[in-house]
Design a protein around this motif. Sequence first.
Motif: not given
Length: 104
Positions: A26, A68, A70, A86, A92
């Motif tokens: 991420s 994800d 984002e 999630s 997710l």
Amino acid sequence: MSTLVKPGTRYKSTVCDTEVIIVKPSSGPIDLRCGGQPVVEVGAEVPAGLTLDPAFSGGTPLGKRFADPESGLELLATKGGAGSLSIGEVPLPLKDAKPLPSSD
């Protein structure tokens, strides 16, 4: 629990059999959960007394990728289980398969 995840790191659920491996990290720290509870690194001690949240009990299928858009996080389920993945309270989603090129 917000954690900065690294590619290749393996995590497991604290409430079911689900295990995942990070494919793409991420962009910053995230609150990765399974079954509504925080995940832990494989090999770490699992906290006692946690239960599967019915709102996050849709299951995680083996061999599926989740992404994800984002945060940029992408992971692969290496072991299926009863809990759903999630980020915090946000489920997710499964990563869409790339279409194959046409063979005209």
